[in-house]
Write an enzyme that holds these catalytic residues in place. Sequence first.
Site, PDB file in Angstrom:
ATOM      1  N   SER A   1      -7.235   1.000  13.807  1.00 24.59           N
ATOM      2  CA  SER A   1      -7.888  -0.244  14.173  1.00 24.59           C
ATOM      3  C   SER A   1      -7.683  -0.335  15.748  1.00 24.59           C
ATOM      4  O   SER A   1      -6.737   0.107  16.298  1.00 24.59           O
ATOM      5  CB  SER A   1      -7.509  -1.554  13.394  1.00 24.59           C
ATOM      6  OG  SER A   1      -7.347  -1.245  11.966  1.00 24.59           O
TER       7      SER A   1
HETATM    8  N1  SAH Z   1      -3.371   0.410   9.179  1.00 29.70           N
HETATM    9  C1  SAH Z   1      -4.118   1.553   9.257  1.00 29.70           C
HETATM   10  C2  SAH Z   1      -5.808   1.791   9.608  1.00 29.70           C
HETATM   11  C3  SAH Z   1      -6.305   2.173   8.339  1.00 29.70           C
HETATM   12  S1  SAH Z   1      -7.621   2.539   8.043  1.00 29.70           S
HETATM   13  C4  SAH Z   1      -3.525   2.064  10.894  1.00 29.70           C
HETATM   14  O1  SAH Z   1      -2.676   1.128  11.536  1.00 29.70           O
HETATM   15  O2  SAH Z   1      -4.024   3.281  11.106  1.00 29.70           O
HETATM   16  C5  SAH Z   1      -7.905   2.152   6.227  1.00 29.70           C
HETATM   17  C6  SAH Z   1      -6.881   3.144   5.487  1.00 29.70           C
HETATM   18  O3  SAH Z   1      -7.186   2.300   4.198  1.00 29.70           O
HETATM   19  C7  SAH Z   1      -7.491   4.299   5.310  1.00 29.70           C
HETATM   20  O4  SAH Z   1      -6.454   5.297   5.586  1.00 29.70           O
HETATM   21  C8  SAH Z   1      -7.743   4.450   3.716  1.00 29.70           C
HETATM   22  O5  SAH Z   1      -7.710   5.722   3.156  1.00 29.70           O
HETATM   23  C9  SAH Z   1      -6.855   3.264   3.229  1.00 29.70           C
HETATM   24  N2  SAH Z   1      -7.368   2.860   1.866  1.00 29.70           N
HETATM   25  C10 SAH Z   1      -8.614   2.543   1.583  1.00 29.70           C
HETATM   26  N3  SAH Z   1      -8.493   1.992   0.053  1.00 29.70           N
HETATM   27  C11 SAH Z   1      -7.209   1.948  -0.137  1.00 29.70           C
HETATM   28  C12 SAH Z   1      -6.595   1.819  -1.359  1.00 29.70           C
HETATM   29  N4  SAH Z   1      -7.259   1.387  -2.313  1.00 29.70           N
HETATM   30  N5  SAH Z   1      -5.205   1.743  -1.228  1.00 29.70           N
HETATM   31  C13 SAH Z   1      -4.572   2.172  -0.101  1.00 29.70           C
HETATM   32  N6  SAH Z   1      -5.178   2.615   0.925  1.00 29.70           N
HETATM   33  C14 SAH Z   1      -6.404   2.453   0.875  1.00 29.70           C
END
Ligand code: SAH
Length: 247
Positions: free
Chosen positions: A96
């Site tokens: 993000s």
């Molecule tokens: N917080 C992260 C940004 C992540 S983008 C950072 O600081 O880099 C969102 C992430 O959520 C992705 O990696 C995606 O694979 C994960 N995601 C999506 N659905 C999910 C679920 N049901 N459980 C766990 N992770 C999930």
Amino acid sequence: MHQSIVKWSSFLLTIFCLYSIPASTAFGTTSEEYRKLRQRMVREYIENPRVGDTIEDSSVLEAMRSVPRHKFVRPGLRNRAYQNTPLPIGHGQTISQPYIVAFMTTSLNLEPEDRVLEIGTGSGYQAAVLAEIVKKVYSIEIIPELAKTARERLKNLNYNNVTVKQGDGYYGWREHAPFDAIIVTAAPSHIPPPLMEQIKSGDRLLVPVGPPFHVQQLMLVKKTEDQSFQKQGLMPVRFVPFRRETD
Ligand code: SAH
């Protein structure tokens, strides 16, 4: 004759390279230069954003000044790590933008003794920012390769108070519940009921809710003492879709 010219020129080239490369790293930007870029990122995009409220929480500002965001992105993208922009982290996912990380962290109103659950570890950056502020962070990532890389990265950076597991975060993490705060960094179409159950009364859950690939609403959910929920929309956001293990 020709050979000695070649030897001399390669000797001179070596000397030139040794003197023109900064002492602390063989190639590219030094950690001191990255630190300065980070200070500027906080000043320009977080304390004085062009759009949105200024962030004043000193523990959040300090965390944003400390976590080396360039180490959470691919080497080829490091020169953009301190711009206020999301960046690709592989598998169609993104880290993000710094302002959103700071805004979400501030909205959780954290205390040093808190135990926080994050859904969507991704690169591990948001988990590291949380780990600078609270006692313990649990983070769940659904994509196995991202979970593994983030776990290793956080360990190498000495974030020993973060535990990452691979799985579907829809169900939360029952063994460690209830949490003082839960933050979801992918957008589900509805708030997962298990996550609402796993916050303590009086505490909060932050989640972007809405259709995939559209604008979603960042929702702050507070559990009241009588176990009912107060929901408040904080701002429109755009997050990657919340996936399910069945996808
Ligand atoms: N917080 C992260 C940004 C992540 S983008 C950072 O600081 O880099 C969102 C992430 O959520 C992705 O990696 C995606 O694979 C994960 N995601 C999506 N659905 C999910 C679920 N049901 N459980 C766990 N992770 C999930």
